[in-house]
Scaffold this active site. Sequence first.
Site, short mmCIF file in Angstrom:
data_model
loop_
_atom_site.label_atom_id
_atom_site.label_comp_id
_atom_site.label_asym_id
_atom_site.label_seq_id
_atom_site.Cartn_x
_atom_site.Cartn_y
_atom_site.Cartn_z
N ASN A 274 -10.02 -0.58 -0.71
CA ASN A 274 -8.56 -0.46 -0.68
C ASN A 274 -7.99 -1.07 -1.96
O ASN A 274 -7.97 -2.28 -2.12
CB ASN A 274 -8.01 -1.17 0.55
CG ASN A 274 -6.49 -1.06 0.67
OD1 ASN A 274 -5.83 -0.57 -0.24
ND2 ASN A 274 -5.95 -1.53 1.77
N HIS B 84 -3.54 7.15 2.03
CA HIS B 84 -3.88 5.82 1.52
C HIS B 84 -5.24 5.43 2.08
O HIS B 84 -5.52 5.63 3.26
CB HIS B 84 -2.80 4.83 1.95
CG HIS B 84 -3.22 3.39 1.80
ND1 HIS B 84 -3.64 2.88 0.60
CD2 HIS B 84 -3.29 2.38 2.71
CE1 HIS B 84 -3.96 1.61 0.78
NE2 HIS B 84 -3.76 1.28 2.03
N CYS C 207 0.81 -1.22 0.00
CA CYS C 207 0.00 0.00 0.00
C CYS C 207 0.84 1.27 0.00
O CYS C 207 0.31 2.36 -0.25
CB CYS C 207 -0.95 -0.01 1.19
SG CYS C 207 -2.17 -1.34 1.12
#
Length: 338
Positions: free
Chosen positions: A293, A263, A122
């Site tokens: 996500n 993020h 990520c």
Amino acid sequence: MSLTLKPQTRVRAKISSVGTYVPPRLLTNADLEKMVATNDQWITERTGIRERHIVEPGVATSDLAIEAAKKCLAVRGIEASELEVIIVATVTPDMFFPATACIVQDKLGAKGAWGFDLSAACSGFPYALQVGAKLVESGMHKKVMVIGADVMSSIIDYTDRATCVIFGDGAGAVLLEPCEEGEIGLVDYWHEIDGSGASALNMPGGGSLHPPTPETVASKMHYVHQDGQAVYKFAVRKMAEAAEIILSRNGLVGKDLGCFIPHQANKRIILSTAERLGLPEESVIINIDRFGNTTAATIPMAMQTALEEKRLKKGDLVLLASVGAGFTVGATLLRWEF
């Protein structure tokens, strides 16, 4: 024999264009209710996610990356042949080798460009962004494309309610170019890894440690495995810490920012970080409700959301922050220049 060295030049890098892409197929919380023991309220309250986009069978990470890259090029008004470097941040490459960047370069028609993949989960996009920026700042390259792209649905066990509700598929691309006179572009960054957290979020099968076998497949080792509590606690602490470090060493506080683009892992993590920084809600970009996500794609996709909602404008100070498997941590401070 004499060797003539190029003089060192002080060049700053800026983001000059953004392009994103998500596959059209939606997977809603209502859909997941039919697949695993979960419900919309539980997912929304704990993650902030209502729906996510996932690919159809046979669609690869390179396919999403190429679409995002095309949009990025179109916004800038240049041809793929003008690109000099392509960096693809991903944990779901089309295959172990060649690098997904090679496939993107070929299908995009970026003849003459070189590139590679970068794996930082990520945090992949901010890590790749800094690598690309340094190539521009070196004076050797003037057009570097950085892409964050992942097809997380390819490594998700849709019988595991702890992970299948979180992830979606998507891609985002930015173009890095030298700043013009009076522009600042990328200002500073802070990165960290804590490898002691590697076991908390990983895909254990398929690599040299556990090559594919009937046993690894049967044991579901080729899917994402996550210790949710460990990841959450680390992310809450480290995303805020990374943001504070980068602001402090540049003499800034949260209210100086025009935009905070984190993020998109979990809405509660984002809001916790924003509160700690003293950020007003209108400066925090959140689109996790629509996309979930998407790993390396979340930050450029959130940039696009900020632009579409007119919450990001030329001259804004922008902070990016991420925490990912590894554990990887990253924060970037920049001034928006277009």
